[in-house]
Scaffold this motif. Structure first.
Motif, PDB file in Angstrom:
ATOM      1  N   ILE A 280       0.776  -1.157  -0.118  1.00  0.00           N
ATOM      2  CA  ILE A 280       0.081   0.086  -0.028  1.00  0.00           C
ATOM      3  C   ILE A 280       0.865   1.282  -0.009  1.00  0.00           C
ATOM      4  O   ILE A 280       0.600   2.222  -0.844  1.00  0.00           O
TER       5      ILE A 280
ATOM      6  N   ARG B 149       2.471   2.235  -3.274  1.00  0.00           N
ATOM      7  CA  ARG B 149       1.725   2.975  -4.208  1.00  0.00           C
ATOM      8  C   ARG B 149       1.382   4.403  -3.701  1.00  0.00           C
ATOM      9  O   ARG B 149       1.221   5.408  -4.359  1.00  0.00           O
ATOM     10  N   GLU B 150       0.970   4.499  -2.284  1.00  0.00           N
ATOM     11  CA  GLU B 150       0.431   6.027  -1.967  1.00  0.00           C
ATOM     12  C   GLU B 150       1.494   6.715  -1.192  1.00  0.00           C
ATOM     13  O   GLU B 150       1.231   8.112  -0.941  1.00  0.00           O
ATOM     14  N   LYS B 151       2.676   6.304  -0.885  1.00  0.00           N
ATOM     15  CA  LYS B 151       3.785   7.027  -0.516  1.00  0.00           C
ATOM     16  C   LYS B 151       3.928   7.378   0.990  1.00  0.00           C
ATOM     17  O   LYS B 151       4.439   7.089   1.775  1.00  0.00           O
ATOM     18  N   THR B 152       2.574   8.295   1.456  1.00  0.00           N
ATOM     19  CA  THR B 152       2.417   8.462   2.647  1.00  0.00           C
ATOM     20  C   THR B 152       0.955   8.493   3.103  1.00  0.00           C
ATOM     21  O   THR B 152      -0.001   8.668   2.415  1.00  0.00           O
ATOM     22  N   LEU B 153       0.541   7.911   4.296  1.00  0.00           N
ATOM     23  CA  LEU B 153      -0.750   7.624   4.538  1.00  0.00           C
ATOM     24  C   LEU B 153      -0.854   7.951   6.237  1.00  0.00           C
ATOM     25  O   LEU B 153       0.172   7.465   7.064  1.00  0.00           O
TER      26      LEU B 153
ATOM     27  N   GLU C 120      -5.987   5.732   8.098  1.00  0.00           N
ATOM     28  CA  GLU C 120      -6.076   5.111   6.547  1.00  0.00           C
ATOM     29  C   GLU C 120      -5.407   3.777   6.267  1.00  0.00           C
ATOM     30  O   GLU C 120      -6.251   2.979   5.601  1.00  0.00           O
TER      31      GLU C 120
ATOM     32  N   ARG D 271      -7.833   0.543   5.003  1.00  0.00           N
ATOM     33  CA  ARG D 271      -7.282  -0.214   3.728  1.00  0.00           C
ATOM     34  C   ARG D 271      -7.147  -1.740   4.037  1.00  0.00           C
ATOM     35  O   ARG D 271      -7.780  -2.499   3.471  1.00  0.00           O
TER      36      ARG D 271
ATOM     37  N   HIS E 159       1.496  10.034  10.268  1.00  0.00           N
ATOM     38  CA  HIS E 159       1.814   9.992   8.960  1.00  0.00           C
ATOM     39  C   HIS E 159       2.894   8.728   8.797  1.00  0.00           C
ATOM     40  O   HIS E 159       3.721   8.976   9.555  1.00  0.00           O
TER      41      HIS E 159
ATOM     42  N   SER F 167       5.279   6.875   6.187  1.00  0.00           N
ATOM     43  CA  SER F 167       6.049   7.100   4.855  1.00  0.00           C
ATOM     44  C   SER F 167       6.963   5.970   4.481  1.00  0.00           C
ATOM     45  O   SER F 167       7.605   5.418   5.534  1.00  0.00           O
TER      46      SER F 167
END
Length: 159
Positions: free
Chosen positions: A52, A55-59, A63, A67, A101, A103
């Motif tokens: 994940i 693909r998203e780099k930072t969440l 979040e 997911r 966050h 990353s």
């Protein structure tokens, strides 16, 4: 009326057979992926987090939890272990210190490339056992399933 009932019964029976084989394939896939993750020194959940984040780099942790369909505390524990390995980094939000966050770290990129190489090798060893005709059938079946699942999701989104 009898023909309609028979037809419905046959469709349900066929749907149940498809669901059963799909479940069996998913279980075998999960077992196989667990071995690939173990080979690179991470758990399946850690691998999913890495996928994940790649693909998203930072969440936010929340979040990621949503997911993965896991609790915040479970995901936080996964992140703890990945952070100790130097694969991810945590950063607190400047606006709201409660928000964390996550990353990827530079080391993550190395793991990610190695993981994809191992996955490719793993799938190649499995799929090389099939004939071109079998592989074509698998591809067509998966494309059909993807299409049917997409139609269901599109209808849900319209409601």
């Amino acid at each position: 009326m009898e023909n309609l009932e028979e037809s419905l019964s046959e469709n349900l029976s066929e749907s149940a057979r498809v669901a059963k084989i799909f479940h069996e394939v998913m279980m075998l896939f999960r077992q196989n992926m667990t071995k690939v993750f173990e080979d690179i020194g991470i758990t399946a959940h850690q691998g999913m987090v890495m996928g994940i984040l790649s693909r998203e780099k930072t969440l936010k942790i929340t979040e990621l939890s949503a997911r993965l369909n896991l609790s915040n505390s479970t995901v936080s524990g996964i992140i703890d272990r990945l952070e100790k390995q130097g694969i991810v980094e945590r950063n607190r939000s400047e606006e709201d210190k409660r928000v964390v966050h996550v990353s990827v770290s530079p080391k993550f990129r190395e793991h990610h490339q190695f993981f994809h190489k191992r996955m490719d090798e793993n799938f190649a060893s499995i799929l090389n056992k099939g004939t071109p005709e079998e592989l074509k059938k698998i591809y067509e079946g998966l494309e059909t399933l993807k299409k049917l699942l997409s139609i269901r999701d599109e209808k849900k989104a319209q409601e």
